[in-house]
Enzyme design. Structure first.
Site, mmCIF file in Angstrom:
data_model
loop_
_atom_site.group_PDB
_atom_site.id
_atom_site.type_symbol
_atom_site.label_atom_id
_atom_site.label_comp_id
_atom_site.label_asym_id
_atom_site.label_seq_id
_atom_site.Cartn_x
_atom_site.Cartn_y
_atom_site.Cartn_z
ATOM 1 N N ARG A 177 0.835 -1.216 0.000
ATOM 2 C CA ARG A 177 0.000 0.000 0.000
ATOM 3 C C ARG A 177 0.869 1.266 0.000
ATOM 4 N NH1 ARG A 177 -2.186 -3.864 -0.705
ATOM 5 N NH2 ARG A 177 -3.988 -4.767 0.366
ATOM 6 N N SER A 228 -10.491 -1.273 4.458
ATOM 7 C CA SER A 228 -9.610 -1.412 5.620
ATOM 8 C C SER A 228 -9.055 -0.058 6.036
ATOM 9 C CB SER A 228 -8.447 -2.355 5.292
ATOM 10 O OG SER A 228 -8.961 -3.648 5.105
ATOM 11 N N GLU A 298 -4.199 3.114 6.471
ATOM 12 C CA GLU A 298 -4.209 2.862 5.022
ATOM 13 C C GLU A 298 -5.017 3.955 4.314
ATOM 14 O OE1 GLU A 298 -4.993 -1.175 3.783
ATOM 15 O OE2 GLU A 298 -6.031 -0.479 1.985
HETATM 16 C C1 LIG Z 1 -15.626 -2.048 0.574
HETATM 17 C C2 LIG Z 1 -14.202 -1.739 0.256
HETATM 18 C C3 LIG Z 1 -13.299 -2.761 0.054
HETATM 19 C C4 LIG Z 1 -11.957 -2.468 -0.257
HETATM 20 N N1 LIG Z 1 -11.102 -3.504 -0.460
HETATM 21 C C5 LIG Z 1 -9.816 -3.229 -0.767
HETATM 22 C C6 LIG Z 1 -8.884 -4.295 -0.994
HETATM 23 O O1 LIG Z 1 -9.213 -5.464 -0.944
HETATM 24 N N2 LIG Z 1 -7.605 -3.974 -1.264
HETATM 25 C C7 LIG Z 1 -7.182 -2.682 -1.338
HETATM 26 O O2 LIG Z 1 -6.007 -2.442 -1.594
HETATM 27 N N3 LIG Z 1 -8.036 -1.650 -1.130
HETATM 28 C C8 LIG Z 1 -9.333 -1.897 -0.849
HETATM 29 N N4 LIG Z 1 -10.200 -0.866 -0.635
HETATM 30 C C9 LIG Z 1 -9.717 0.526 -0.680
HETATM 31 C C10 LIG Z 1 -9.850 1.223 -2.056
HETATM 32 O O3 LIG Z 1 -10.921 0.683 -2.803
HETATM 33 C C11 LIG Z 1 -8.569 1.111 -2.878
HETATM 34 O O4 LIG Z 1 -7.476 1.732 -2.230
HETATM 35 C C12 LIG Z 1 -8.753 1.755 -4.267
HETATM 36 O O5 LIG Z 1 -7.704 1.385 -5.090
HETATM 37 C C13 LIG Z 1 -8.859 3.277 -4.206
HETATM 38 O O6 LIG Z 1 -9.249 3.734 -5.488
HETATM 39 P P1 LIG Z 1 -10.104 5.071 -5.637
HETATM 40 O O7 LIG Z 1 -10.284 5.355 -7.067
HETATM 41 O O8 LIG Z 1 -11.354 4.979 -4.842
HETATM 42 O O9 LIG Z 1 -9.104 6.099 -4.977
HETATM 43 P P2 LIG Z 1 -9.471 7.410 -4.138
HETATM 44 O O10 LIG Z 1 -10.050 6.998 -2.829
HETATM 45 O O11 LIG Z 1 -10.241 8.341 -4.984
HETATM 46 O O12 LIG Z 1 -8.016 7.980 -3.866
HETATM 47 C C14 LIG Z 1 -7.127 7.264 -3.023
HETATM 48 C C15 LIG Z 1 -5.739 7.898 -3.158
HETATM 49 O O13 LIG Z 1 -5.278 7.710 -4.492
HETATM 50 C C16 LIG Z 1 -5.022 8.970 -5.118
HETATM 51 N N5 LIG Z 1 -5.434 8.883 -6.520
HETATM 52 C C17 LIG Z 1 -6.640 8.512 -7.011
HETATM 53 N N6 LIG Z 1 -6.621 8.533 -8.364
HETATM 54 C C18 LIG Z 1 -5.388 8.947 -8.720
HETATM 55 C C19 LIG Z 1 -4.738 9.174 -9.985
HETATM 56 N N7 LIG Z 1 -5.380 9.005 -11.140
HETATM 57 N N8 LIG Z 1 -3.447 9.580 -9.984
HETATM 58 C C20 LIG Z 1 -2.771 9.772 -8.807
HETATM 59 N N9 LIG Z 1 -3.338 9.577 -7.578
HETATM 60 C C21 LIG Z 1 -4.629 9.168 -7.548
HETATM 61 C C22 LIG Z 1 -5.861 9.987 -4.338
HETATM 62 O O14 LIG Z 1 -5.338 11.294 -4.441
HETATM 63 C C23 LIG Z 1 -5.770 9.417 -2.931
HETATM 64 O O15 LIG Z 1 -4.554 9.794 -2.311
HETATM 65 C C24 LIG Z 1 -11.536 -1.132 -0.337
HETATM 66 C C25 LIG Z 1 -12.463 -0.082 -0.145
HETATM 67 C C26 LIG Z 1 -13.788 -0.383 0.149
HETATM 68 C C27 LIG Z 1 -14.771 0.731 0.328
#
Ligand SMILES: Cc1cc2nc3c(=O)[nH]c(=O)nc-3n(C[C@H](O)[C@H](O)[C@H](O)COP(=O)(O)OP(=O)(O)OC[C@H]3O[C@@H](n4cnc5c(N)ncnc54)[C@H](O)[C@@H]3O)c2cc1C
Length: 306
Positions: A177, A228, A298
């Site tokens: 992460r 998480s 995280e």
């Molecule tokens: C129900 C649930 C289950 C989940 N299960 C997992 C799992 O199994 N494993 C896991 O790793 N995570 C999990 N997550 C967390 C999350 O889904 C991941 O971290 C996901 O990859 C975040 O993507 P996002 O587009 O929502 O990012 P955001 O929440 O929009 O952003 C997260 C971070 O990434 C940055 N970011 C977003 N897009 C970009 C871009 N294009 N360029 C540069 N930076 C960017 C943002 O600035 C921020 O710092 C879970 C979340 C939920 C709600």
């Protein structure tokens, strides 16, 4: 300090939507938190390339995908949010075997389904990660033993001048992460090429169903959450430690440690970002006091506290 007039004058020809004081609770999966002072929804990549150079250098820029790992504090983010989901949403098979080219705004579950349909194996885990490709790259999202960057051939980034760069794994320090650039200057993800292996559509689709059912059984998906809260410490599970401290169900304001999964914080309905952050701090302090383990967050938290 800049104001919107600085940017709107330079951006009259933009085709995307530029808004002031956008409530970010609409764009993060916790459905809580403050506003973004400036919020841009680009029409396409060229629009984003035209927009970024107009953002004053002193202004923080935050790319947001599906907000599934993000909290904006209640007094808001004093900068520009760029929403990637409406743009950067293309997906296609690459020109090398079992590769998939996806825009940063594509939801990770779409990558899993698209890859399965196109007879690739290895993308199934992405079906349960409810974020975008950009978010997966930024977080090195992972589960069931696979992490995003293990499957990346290369990615495309954009800098503040709107210039595109091709980057590979060697350009980043990549860990659990954790993703940090080896290069200077800010860049954000706009696309990536994934490498999967040869597979069979029906078995990949069956595996996706199986993994999603596993998540439904273990996670509180009926309430707003951000997955998480903490990383798993080496050789242990954050959820086990939190539960062992009797924190399941512990509530601050509208935020509660899930009864179903102790590493998840759910929004009971009216949670403020301060409730969620206060609960995170309480969980961290309690686990440290009772077990000696320092949990590392995280979820990303940005902005000003009210
Ligand atoms: C129900 C649930 C289950 C989940 N299960 C997992 C799992 O199994 N494993 C896991 O790793 N995570 C999990 N997550 C967390 C999350 O889904 C991941 O971290 C996901 O990859 C975040 O993507 P996002 O587009 O929502 O990012 P955001 O929440 O929009 O952003 C997260 C971070 O990434 C940055 N970011 C977003 N897009 C970009 C871009 N294009 N360029 C540069 N930076 C960017 C943002 O600035 C921020 O710092 C879970 C979340 C939920 C709600």
């Amino acid at each position: 300090m800049s104001d919107l007039t600085t940017i709107s004058a330079r951006t009259l020809s933009l085709r995307g939507e530029l808004r002031l004081d956008e409530p970010m609770s609409k764009h993060v999966s916790w459905r809580a938190g403050g506003k973004a002072r400036r919020f841009f929804k680009p029409a396409d990549l060229a629009d984003l390339q035209a927009f970024l150079p107009g953002v004053p250098e002193s202004e923080p820029v935050l790319f947001v995908g599906l907000g599934s790992n993000l909290l904006i504090r209640d007094a808001g983010f004093d900068g520009t949010v760029v929403l990637t989901t409406p743009l950067l949403s293309g997906i296609a098979m690459g020109d090398a075997p079992h590769t998939v080219d996806a825009g940063a705004g594509v939801p990770s579950p779409h990558v899993a389904k698209f890859a399965a349909k196109n007879h690739c194996a290895g993308a199934e885990w992405l079906a349960g990660v409810p974020g975008t490709v950009g978010g997966a790259l930024a977080m090195n999202a992972g589960c069931y033993g696979t992490e995003t960057w293990q499957q990346i051939v290369h990615c495309t980034t954009i800098d503040r001048e709107g210039v595109l760069h091709t980057r590979g794994t060697a350009d980043f320090e990549i860990g659990y992460r954790h993703v940090a650039p080896h290069f200077a200057g800010e860049e954000w993800f706009v696309a990536a090429r994934f490498q999967f292996s040869a597979g069979e559509a029906t078995s990949a689709q069956a595996r996706i169903k199986e993994l999603l059912a596993k998540r439904m059984a273990a996670q509180p998906l009926d309430k707003p959450n951000a997955g998480s809260t903490f990383r798993n410490p080496p050789g242990d599970h954050a959820a086990r430690l939190i539960e062992s401290c009797g924190l399941k169900g512990y509530t601050i304001g509208g935020a509660q440690v899930s009864l179903k999964h102790a590493n998840f914080i759910i929004n009971l309905g009216e949670a403020k970002a301060a409730d969620i952050e206060g609960l995170i701090d309480h969980m961290q302090a309690t686990v440290k006091k009772q077990t000696g383990v320092e949990l590392v967050r995280e979820v990303r938290i940005v902005g000003k506290a009210a």
